[in-house]
Write a protein that holds these residues in place. Structure first.
Motif, PDB file in Angstrom:
ATOM      1  N   UNK A 232       0.808  -1.225   0.000  1.00  0.00           N
ATOM      2  CA  UNK A 232       0.000   0.000   0.000  1.00  0.00           C
ATOM      3  C   UNK A 232       0.842   1.277   0.000  1.00  0.00           C
ATOM      4  N   UNK A 233       2.149   1.142   0.115  1.00  0.00           N
ATOM      5  CA  UNK A 233       2.998   2.333   0.150  1.00  0.00           C
ATOM      6  C   UNK A 233       2.894   3.202  -1.108  1.00  0.00           C
ATOM      7  N   UNK A 234       2.872   2.619  -2.326  1.00  0.00           N
ATOM      8  CA  UNK A 234       2.752   3.474  -3.516  1.00  0.00           C
ATOM      9  C   UNK A 234       1.532   4.374  -3.511  1.00  0.00           C
ATOM     10  N   UNK A 235       0.467   3.986  -2.798  1.00  0.00           N
ATOM     11  CA  UNK A 235      -0.761   4.782  -2.804  1.00  0.00           C
ATOM     12  C   UNK A 235      -0.629   6.085  -2.013  1.00  0.00           C
ATOM     13  N   UNK A 236       0.456   6.245  -1.243  1.00  0.00           N
ATOM     14  CA  UNK A 236       0.640   7.501  -0.496  1.00  0.00           C
ATOM     15  C   UNK A 236       1.863   8.282  -0.967  1.00  0.00           C
ATOM     16  N   UNK A 237       2.564   7.762  -1.973  1.00  0.00           N
ATOM     17  CA  UNK A 237       3.729   8.487  -2.480  1.00  0.00           C
ATOM     18  C   UNK A 237       3.288   9.695  -3.302  1.00  0.00           C
ATOM     19  N   UNK A 238       4.060  10.777  -3.282  1.00  0.00           N
ATOM     20  CA  UNK A 238       3.685  11.981  -4.037  1.00  0.00           C
ATOM     21  C   UNK A 238       3.853  11.773  -5.528  1.00  0.00           C
TER      22      UNK A 238
END
Length: 511
Positions: A232-238
């Motif tokens: 799920x990390x890519x979903x909060x990257x700018x």
């Protein structure tokens, strides 16, 4: 007649202009010189068949082809198209007057069809820098090359179309590039943090990691949610900047990983290689060096699941790229550089059985077994990871509860605000986009500590035996925490939070 055609060769992610000189003389031999590899030498057969399919052929004369500069290795099938055009022009079947304005490349099928090739974007960027105004590429590569402003890119599907265009028998319009909007489409992400119950401390750590581009290691028993959280990390990257998009696209273009008919990569890459990967596949290399996973993850995330299961030699080769954010691959005849500016996200069990930190299940490992398991990851590698966070299984009450969790969109908005602060901070520094990329000079300039912060950090250094590298990384991490809080000054509570993200530095771990 002597004719010159222009193409390009890629070294690393940069390109060099290649001049293809074709001269037709009396005799009966076809010669290619200029350090060609086997794929280039075999082009004679592909070109001959392609020319016959458009009603022409290679003249039965002495043909000398020189690929200049002669000391640069020429490899691949991208020279088929310029070679075919050069032969036609040298045989006066097409006009040669406009050819000095064109760069071209493409592989020819036996029926004359143009096939996609690697490395088109770096060659297009170099062509524009060298003063070329037009470029001819296979249709599937046209969107990729059209990214370059000021260069008229023509995509063709067949050699017959190329000859009709150069003879001016038919007009074709150049490919148009539409710049992507600098925003994130929520529908692109299948995983969302709103589906994760509990784990607030890990979510907080991942928010900090995303905000400053920091490396992160999650330690927890099986089933605690480490892989689920990492996905799920890519979903909060700018969103990526245009510079980051170009760099990432060039790497994937050279590696042949771009999807056909695609242009710029606008989504940060997420690479998750299996633990059986070799060191060359991870960092890049081979007889003809190609980018590895650390370069393909540039400006994105490299996720290593079950970190101790990777071969120790494979993990150790990441030391220098994690520090320098670039990888140099040296061979006897050449040396190439690839960017390796990635976020390392890793996960591991706390012990061989996996239940050392489990709140209810008992661990069956003794202290020695735990230490041997942890020693599979070297201290120097752990030193380069900013955040060590323990992941504890979520209680049943939280899993079955109806409490609504915070969405990725809400977390991302805070991350973007923190990154905007960093963009303003580093706007005058080329290649630096986030706090994790700061060097010692920038650390001293933008991370001044007051007496309380210095005293707290000194106690932590003495108690945990931290290295000078860990000292710097704690300060970078506290700078990111301050940015998330919207505070220009680094406060003691930010230092304290950064220190507690060094779990594996604690002397009591595993004992």
């Amino acid at each position: 007649m002597l004719v010159k055609i222009f193409s390009g060769a890629v070294s690393g992610i940069e390109a060099t202009t290649i001049t293809i000189e074709v001269n037709i003389l009396w005799g009966a031999k076809f010669i290619i010189v200029g350090l060609p590899d086997n794929a280039v030498k075999e082009s004679q057969q592909r070109v001959d068949s392609a020319l016959r399919n458009i009603g022409s052929k290679i003249p039965g004369k002495r043909i000398i082809v020189n690929l200049a500069p002669a000391d640069v290795k020429k490899e691949g099938s991208a020279y088929d198209l310029p070679l075919a055009v050069g032969i036609l022009a040298a045989n006066e079947e097409i006009p040669a007057t406009e050819l000095p304005h064109f760069a071209m490349l493409g592989e020819l099928s036996l029926d004359g069809s143009l096939l996609a090739v690697k490395g088109v974007l770096p060659i297009a960027i170099n062509a524009k820098a060298e003063g070329f105004s037009h470029m001819i590429v296979p249709y599937e590569n046209a969107n990729e090359a059209a990214v370059v402003k000021g260069l008229k890119v023509y995509g063709f599907s067949h050699l017959r179309e190329v000859t009709s265009f150069l003879k001016k028998e038919q007009t074709y319009s150049p490919m148009l590039f539409h710049s992507p909007k600098n925003e994130i489409d929520n529908s692109r992400f299948f995983y969302d943090f709103k589906d994760v119950k509990g784990q607030e401390n890990v979510k907080r750590a991942m928010e900090i990691a995303a905000s400053g581009g920091h490396n992160m290691l999650m330690i927890g028993p099986p089933g605690s949610g480490k892989t689920m959280l990492a996905r799920r990390l890519p979903s909060i990257l700018p969103p990526m900047t245009i510079e980051e998009s170009l760099e990432t696209t060039k790497i994937h273009s050279v590696a042949g990983k771009l999807q056909r008919n695609s242009s710029l990569i606008t989504t940060r890459p997420f690479r998750a290689p299996h633990h059986t990967i070799s060191d060359i596949a991870l960092i890049g290399g081979g007889s003809f060096p190609r980018p590895g996973e650390i370069s393909l993850a540039c400006n994105g995330v490299l996720f290593l699941d079950e970190l101790p299961e990777f071969k120790r030699a494979v993990l150790e080769v990441m030391r220098q790229p994690l520090e320098d954010r670039t990888i140099t691959i040296s061979r006897a005849k050449s040396s190439v550089d690839y960017p390796a500016n990635f976020m390392l996200i890793a996960s591991m069990n706390p012990c061989p059985c996996g239940y050392y930190t489990h709140p209810t299940k008992e661990c069956s490992c003794n202290g020695g077994a735990i230490q041997r398991y942890l020693s599979k990851i070297s201290g120097p590698l752990l030193d380069r990871i900013d955040i060590h966070i323990e992941v504890v299984p979520v209680e049943l009450e939280k899993i079955t509860g109806n409490q609504e969790e915070e969405s990725s969109q809400a977390i991302r908005e805070r991350v973007i605000r923190a990154r905007e602060i960093q963009n303003r901070r580093f706007k005058n520094y080329t290649g630096i986009y986030c706090n994790a990329q700061m060097n010692s000079a920038l650390l001293k300039k933008y991370c001044p500590l007051n007496e309380k912060c210095t005293a707290l950090l000194k106690i932590a250094m003495q108690k945990f035996g931290l290295s000078a590298r860990a000292y710097d990384r704690i300060i970078k991490l506290s700078r990111t925490i301050a940015d998330l809080a919207g505070n220009e000054q680094i406060l003691p509570q930010y230092i304290a939070e950064a220190i507690q993200y060094r779990s594996l530095d604690k002397a009591s771990w595993g004992k």
